[in-house]
Design an enzyme around this catalytic site. Structure first.
Site, mmCIF file in Angstrom:
data_model
loop_
_atom_site.group_PDB
_atom_site.id
_atom_site.type_symbol
_atom_site.label_atom_id
_atom_site.label_comp_id
_atom_site.label_asym_id
_atom_site.label_seq_id
_atom_site.Cartn_x
_atom_site.Cartn_y
_atom_site.Cartn_z
ATOM 1 N NE ARG A 66 -4.416 -1.698 1.498
ATOM 2 C CZ ARG A 66 -5.530 -1.712 2.219
ATOM 3 N NH1 ARG A 66 -5.555 -1.142 3.410
ATOM 4 N NH2 ARG A 66 -6.621 -2.286 1.748
ATOM 5 C CB SER A 67 0.583 4.531 1.718
ATOM 6 O OG SER A 67 -0.615 4.948 1.123
ATOM 7 C CB VAL A 68 5.192 0.872 2.183
ATOM 8 C CG1 VAL A 68 6.699 0.667 2.095
ATOM 9 C CG2 VAL A 68 4.729 0.673 3.636
ATOM 10 C CE LYS A 70 0.186 8.166 -0.899
ATOM 11 N NZ LYS A 70 -0.614 6.979 -0.565
#
Length: 385
Positions: A66-68, A70
């Site tokens: 997921r947002s890791v 980013k």
């Protein structure tokens, strides 16, 4: 609990905390890796590779983080700046002319990295098919008017970050961000990390899914602040709209989603790849390349946005590209920078201690920035230093 892997002398508390995540915090399958001064000191995995299965997590099991993702996507932009290909103070429209529409001519590259562009929502959400096609998302962002005057405030861009950063990178380099990461970061560093999963690696990837919420566990907030809960319930709020730019929600375990390139949310990785990536930002790793020059590292850890977040409804801190240590996202120390993934995964670096950290899980809980399992691991690392 049958825990596999190794722990260097002095880091045994990390193994103990990892075991407790399974025994006390409902973990199903996970891995954790830690580097210190560029050398691996923790590399552990346990549980099942699928949140709803029984096959053991293997040494090379990977998961959607997921947002890791980013953090890796942001590093691409900072590396392009380091190479002289992107001016962080230039309008995004310099590289992407169509983006100037609807009052966005003054949105700067630095605004995208620090969640100050005012573009967390879409007036017309995309179907999963359009969200994944690599064309419709950037086109929608180019046509979208900002929700606030760019540069004047900040609010987390949970999914729109995908199309903003991916298209900027494509316009500057002529390559998709997934290809750029593969060729310029993953291959040189030997990382099992993908934005856009190759078909030949699909057999390694486990299924993610929701875990039951813990009840009555010390350190667990069962009831979020009323303002936060109300924002997530209100269909018209920036919070609800930001997390709903793809409607209906895509199947994150589906092959189409895994093969797409959404650098805000669908990176697939092992824990050791996350830790090694962050280690490479702050120094050389086992003789391998250091990615960030000192000036770029300063950009990655210098506060650019701080205070009440218009989307998350809690105080957050961002640098140019990373979430910073703070009350909403406690990391190892004041100089830490990284990204949590909604539901549990986490990656960060702490230059002062020389620590880099990766935690990857297939069991998702409701929190966005500070899952209890990752926080337990951080406390254990701190105790080992």
């Amino acid at each position: 609990m049958d825990v596999q892997g190794t722990v260097a002398e002095g880091f045994e508390p990390v193994r103990d905390a990892f075991v407790r995540n399974f025994r006390e915090r409902g973990e199903r399958g996970a891995a954790v890796a830690v580097h210190r001064h560029g050398h691996k000191v923790v590399d552990l995995w346990a549980g099942t590779r699928d949140v709803d299965g029984h096959e053991p997590w293997a040494v090379d099991t990977a998961q959607i983080v997921r947002s890791v993702t980013k953090g890796v996507a942001s590093a691409v932009v900072l590396l392009l700046h380091q190479r002289g290909q992107i001016d962080l103070d230039a309008p995004v429209g310099t590289y992407w002319p169509e983006f100037k529409a609807a009052g966005k001519d003054r949105v700067l590259v630095r605004h995208l990295l620090s969640h100050r562009g005012g573009l967390p929502v879409l007036d017309h959400p995309l179907t999963p098919e359009r969200a994944l096609d690599g064309v419709s998302g950037p086109a929608a962002m180019a046509a979208q008017a900002p929700a606030w005057a760019p540069g004047t405030d900040h609010g987390y861009h949970p999914q729109s970050f995908s199309w903003l950063i991916a298209e900027l990178v494509r316009r500057v380099t002529g390559r998709t961000i997934g290809r750029w990461v593969a060729e310029e970061i993953a291959r040189p560093l030997g990382l099992d990390f993908w934005i856009g999963l190759p078909p030949e690696e699909a057999h390694r990837v486990g299924r993610i899914g929701k875990l039951p919420e813990l009840q009555g566990h010390p350190g667990v907030t069962l009831r979020p602040k009323r303002s936060v809960a109300d924002a997530y319930r209100d269909p018209g709020s920036l919070t609800r709209r930001a997390f709903g730019v793809i409607d209906p929600l895509p199947d994150e375990n589906g092959s189409a989603y895994r093969a797409a390139e959404l650098p805000a949310s669908n990176g697939i990785s092992t824990a050791r790849a996350v830790a090694r990536f962050y280690a490479s930002l702050i120094g050389p790793v086992d003789g391998g390349p250091r990615l960030f020059a000192p000036a770029t590292l300063t950009l990655a850890r210098t506060e650019e946005s701080a205070g009440p977040d218009r989307v998350l409804m809690v105080p957050t801190r961002f640098s140019l590209g990373f979430m910073l240590h703070g009350a909403a996202c406690p990391l190892l120390g004041p100089g830490s920078f990284g990204y949590p993934g909604r539901g549990g995964s986490l990656g960060f670096a702490d230059p002062e201690s020389g620590v880099s950290f990766g935690y990857v899980t297939n069991g998702l809980r409701g929190g966005v920035t500070a899952d209890i399992r990752g926080q337990a691991m951080i406390r254990a690392v701190r105790s080992a230093l």
